[in-house]
Design a protein around this motif. Structure first.
Motif, mmCIF file in Angstrom:
data_model
loop_
_atom_site.group_PDB
_atom_site.id
_atom_site.type_symbol
_atom_site.label_atom_id
_atom_site.label_comp_id
_atom_site.label_asym_id
_atom_site.label_seq_id
_atom_site.Cartn_x
_atom_site.Cartn_y
_atom_site.Cartn_z
ATOM 1 N N VAL A 1 0.742 -0.962 -0.032
ATOM 2 C CA VAL A 1 0.022 0.050 0.103
ATOM 3 C C VAL A 1 0.951 1.184 0.052
ATOM 4 O O VAL A 1 1.831 1.184 0.953
ATOM 5 N N PRO A 2 0.902 2.035 -1.058
ATOM 6 C CA PRO A 2 1.675 3.249 -1.029
ATOM 7 C C PRO A 2 1.451 4.064 0.176
ATOM 8 O O PRO A 2 0.332 4.439 0.444
ATOM 9 N N VAL A 3 2.449 4.656 0.639
ATOM 10 C CA VAL A 3 2.535 5.587 1.678
ATOM 11 C C VAL A 3 2.894 7.076 1.049
ATOM 12 O O VAL A 3 3.411 7.322 0.316
ATOM 13 N N ASP B 1 10.829 6.529 -10.869
ATOM 14 C CA ASP B 1 10.627 5.937 -9.540
ATOM 15 C C ASP B 1 11.425 4.812 -9.360
ATOM 16 O O ASP B 1 11.617 3.902 -9.970
ATOM 17 N N LEU B 2 12.542 5.092 -8.220
ATOM 18 C CA LEU B 2 13.569 4.319 -8.010
ATOM 19 C C LEU B 2 13.280 2.979 -7.222
ATOM 20 O O LEU B 2 13.912 2.116 -7.148
ATOM 21 N N THR B 3 12.012 3.304 -6.622
ATOM 22 C CA THR B 3 11.662 1.905 -5.920
ATOM 23 C C THR B 3 10.359 1.756 -6.159
ATOM 24 O O THR B 3 9.235 1.870 -5.590
ATOM 25 N N PHE B 4 9.987 0.937 -7.338
ATOM 26 C CA PHE B 4 8.720 0.572 -8.114
ATOM 27 C C PHE B 4 7.847 -0.132 -7.173
ATOM 28 O O PHE B 4 6.634 0.111 -6.981
ATOM 29 N N GLY C 1 4.200 -0.490 -7.631
ATOM 30 C CA GLY C 1 3.604 0.306 -8.639
ATOM 31 C C GLY C 1 2.686 1.379 -8.116
ATOM 32 O O GLY C 1 2.268 2.140 -9.082
ATOM 33 N N GLY C 2 2.462 1.445 -6.967
ATOM 34 C CA GLY C 2 1.447 2.448 -6.409
ATOM 35 C C GLY C 2 1.647 4.079 -6.705
ATOM 36 O O GLY C 2 0.798 4.718 -7.310
ATOM 37 N N HIS C 3 2.829 4.535 -6.557
ATOM 38 C CA HIS C 3 3.433 5.674 -6.765
ATOM 39 C C HIS C 3 3.550 5.919 -8.293
ATOM 40 O O HIS C 3 3.240 6.904 -8.751
ATOM 41 N N ASP D 1 13.144 -1.489 -9.944
ATOM 42 C CA ASP D 1 13.395 -2.397 -8.597
ATOM 43 C C ASP D 1 14.405 -3.444 -9.042
ATOM 44 O O ASP D 1 14.309 -3.970 -10.046
ATOM 45 N N GLN D 2 14.940 -3.878 -7.791
ATOM 46 C CA GLN D 2 16.093 -4.721 -7.813
ATOM 47 C C GLN D 2 15.422 -6.322 -7.402
ATOM 48 O O GLN D 2 16.147 -7.222 -7.634
ATOM 49 N N ASP D 3 14.299 -6.464 -7.124
ATOM 50 C CA ASP D 3 13.588 -7.444 -6.915
ATOM 51 C C ASP D 3 12.697 -7.909 -8.102
ATOM 52 O O ASP D 3 11.697 -7.200 -8.459
ATOM 53 N N ASN E 1 14.709 -3.944 -14.095
ATOM 54 C CA ASN E 1 15.117 -4.754 -12.931
ATOM 55 C C ASN E 1 16.546 -4.394 -12.559
ATOM 56 O O ASN E 1 17.341 -5.226 -13.193
ATOM 57 N N GLY E 2 16.772 -3.496 -11.914
ATOM 58 C CA GLY E 2 18.049 -3.255 -11.304
ATOM 59 C C GLY E 2 18.295 -2.572 -10.013
ATOM 60 O O GLY E 2 17.263 -1.948 -9.598
ATOM 61 N N ASN E 3 19.395 -2.582 -9.442
ATOM 62 C CA ASN E 3 19.741 -1.816 -8.196
ATOM 63 C C ASN E 3 19.595 -0.213 -8.695
ATOM 64 O O ASN E 3 20.346 0.142 -9.672
ATOM 65 N N PHE E 4 19.084 0.622 -7.777
ATOM 66 C CA PHE E 4 19.159 2.284 -8.031
ATOM 67 C C PHE E 4 20.625 2.669 -7.989
ATOM 68 O O PHE E 4 20.886 3.813 -8.253
ATOM 69 N N LYS E 5 21.511 1.867 -7.423
ATOM 70 C CA LYS E 5 22.856 2.440 -7.095
ATOM 71 C C LYS E 5 23.578 2.724 -8.600
ATOM 72 O O LYS E 5 24.448 3.298 -8.507
HETATM 73 C C1 LIG Z 1 8.594 0.613 0.000
HETATM 74 S S1 LIG Z 1 8.878 -0.135 -1.315
HETATM 75 C C2 LIG Z 1 8.156 0.963 -2.580
HETATM 76 C C3 LIG Z 1 6.880 0.738 -2.611
HETATM 77 C C4 LIG Z 1 6.133 1.564 -3.962
HETATM 78 N N1 LIG Z 1 6.441 2.874 -3.720
HETATM 79 C C5 LIG Z 1 4.887 1.366 -3.972
HETATM 80 O O1 LIG Z 1 3.920 2.172 -4.074
HETATM 81 O O2 LIG Z 1 4.593 0.048 -4.232
HETATM 82 C C6 LIG Z 1 10.524 -0.143 -1.814
HETATM 83 C C7 LIG Z 1 10.931 -1.063 -2.910
HETATM 84 O O3 LIG Z 1 12.125 -0.395 -3.460
HETATM 85 C C8 LIG Z 1 13.032 -1.928 -3.802
HETATM 86 N N2 LIG Z 1 14.432 -1.261 -3.527
HETATM 87 C C9 LIG Z 1 14.826 -1.019 -2.353
HETATM 88 N N3 LIG Z 1 15.943 -0.661 -2.502
HETATM 89 C C10 LIG Z 1 16.497 -0.960 -3.894
HETATM 90 C C11 LIG Z 1 17.686 -0.780 -4.495
HETATM 91 N N4 LIG Z 1 18.735 -0.359 -3.917
HETATM 92 N N5 LIG Z 1 17.630 -0.395 -5.815
HETATM 93 C C12 LIG Z 1 16.364 -1.060 -6.771
HETATM 94 N N6 LIG Z 1 15.037 -1.341 -6.018
HETATM 95 C C13 LIG Z 1 15.083 -1.231 -4.439
HETATM 96 C C14 LIG Z 1 12.163 -2.856 -3.028
HETATM 97 O O4 LIG Z 1 12.669 -4.091 -3.720
HETATM 98 C C15 LIG Z 1 10.880 -2.434 -2.728
HETATM 99 O O5 LIG Z 1 10.261 -3.204 -3.832
#
Ligand SMILES: C[S@@+](CC[C@H](N)C(=O)[O-])C[C@H]1O[C@@H](n2cnc3c(N)ncnc32)[C@H](O)[C@@H]1O
Length: 302
Positions: free
Chosen positions: A5-7, A26-29, A32-34, A51-53, A70-74
């Motif tokens: 649930v998006p915050v 959106d670095l943290t998909f 997908g809420g945001h 998203d890395q997951d 599908n990757g790490n935001f770093k």
């Molecule tokens: C708090 S959730 C985001 C939820 C999203 N805003 C939504 O509305 O559904 C954080 C997400 O960021 C991803 N994440 C965390 N660190 C990351 C990174 N370094 N690189 C890519 N994705 C990352 C996690 O796998 C997780 O799915």
């Protein structure tokens, strides 16, 4: 069970100040809420969702303006370069775990379920919670529990782990709980386990290091007037975000150019942090520790 649930949804999307033809990240998909809300405001603009997951792939939004990475935001600047994007109008980061991570027993993030000690957001990454608990030296365990778990007294906790693992490896979440339950303060066991698990997970995913690497790229990639919007859930993260937005470094030190003028990269949009309303906290307990900060890349004339 929803994926997540998006915050602070409205507050963070308003903070992005979306232009219908702009490019957003959106670095943290996650669920997908945001991203969905951003896409609603785009006409010809583009949104890159990271998203890395790989589990997050199941939430990919079918929209011609959306590109999932599908990757790490770093590494986000390089990923964007690959897509021929040099500058963007806004970046959103909603840090940490999704509810899916906590609710999926086999990921090993929750002390409510018995599972292998894993806690990797990227299931292909090398380091697992098992490695941290079974191979880290005592001083590293002290450090992570103090810094990342925000625990004051960690001596008994670390000693219980060290002596238990001499007998046999600690393989599962429930075995870990059994080992540490004597160190838990009475009647505050759940909070204590949550802090221990949080510390391990921050270490496993190198969350502080990747946050710093990601933030450092934002000042180069945002266009003047572009927005950086970050939601954090931990005081250590929030301090880094706050200092970076204020001064462009993590210590909060004022930087000066050769003429002694203060170098500013961002203008703060909210001077005070934005937190969820009581109503939001009531319907989504996971919103409780959220802190939102918004900054704007300085325009040349400012
Ligand atoms: C708090 S959730 C985001 C939820 C999203 N805003 C939504 O509305 O559904 C954080 C997400 O960021 C991803 N994440 C965390 N660190 C990351 C990174 N370094 N690189 C890519 N994705 C990352 C996690 O796998 C997780 O799915």
């Amino acid at each position: 069970m929803p994926y997540h649930v998006p915050v602070l949804l409205k507050e963070s999307i308003d903070g992005l100040h979306i232009k219908p033809h702009g490019t957003y990240v959106d670095l943290t998909f996650g669920g997908g809420g945001h991203s969905l809300e951003i896409l609603k405001k785009l006409e010809t603009g583009k949104l890159f969702g990271f998203d890395q997951d790989s589990d997050a792939k199941r939430n990919i939004i079918d929209n011609q303006n959306f590109i999932f990475v599908n990757g790490n935001f770093k590494y986000f600047k390089n990923f964007l370069k690959y897509h021929k994007i040099e500058k963007v109008d806004g970046i959103l980061a909603d840090l940490g775990l999704s509810s899916h991570h906590i609710d999926e027993p086999k990921r090993g993030f929750s002390f409510r379920f018995d599972a292998k000690l894993d806690m990797r957001m990227n299931s292909e990454a090398k380091l697992t919670a098992f490695d941290v608990i079974n191979t880290y030296q005592d001083e590293d365990l002290y450090r992570i529990f103090k810094e990342y778990g925000e625990l004051k007294s960690v001596y008994t906790l670390v000693n219980s782990i060290l002596s238990a693992r001499k007998e046999r490896e600690i393989e599962t979440t429930f075995q870990l709980i059994e080992v540490i339950e004597n160190s838990a303060p009475k009647h505050k066991e759940h909070r204590f386990y949550a802090q221990v698990f949080q510390a391990i997970r921050i270490e496993v995913n190198q969350e502080i290091d990747v946050l710093k690497k990601m933030l450092l790229q934002t000042k180069d990639i945002l266009k003047p007037g572009g927005r950086l919007v970050v939601i954090s859930y931990h005081s250590l993260e929030d301090r880094l975000v706050k200092n970076y937005m204020k001064s462009g470094n993590f210590e909060g030190k004022q930087e000066k150019d050769n003429f002694g003028n203060i170098t500013r990269y961002f203008k703060l949009i909210n001077k005070k942090i934005i937190i969820p309303t009581d109503e939001e906290n009531k319907v989504n307990t996971r919103a409780r520790s959220a802190k939102l900060r918004i900054a704007e890349k300085i325009r040349n004339e400012e």
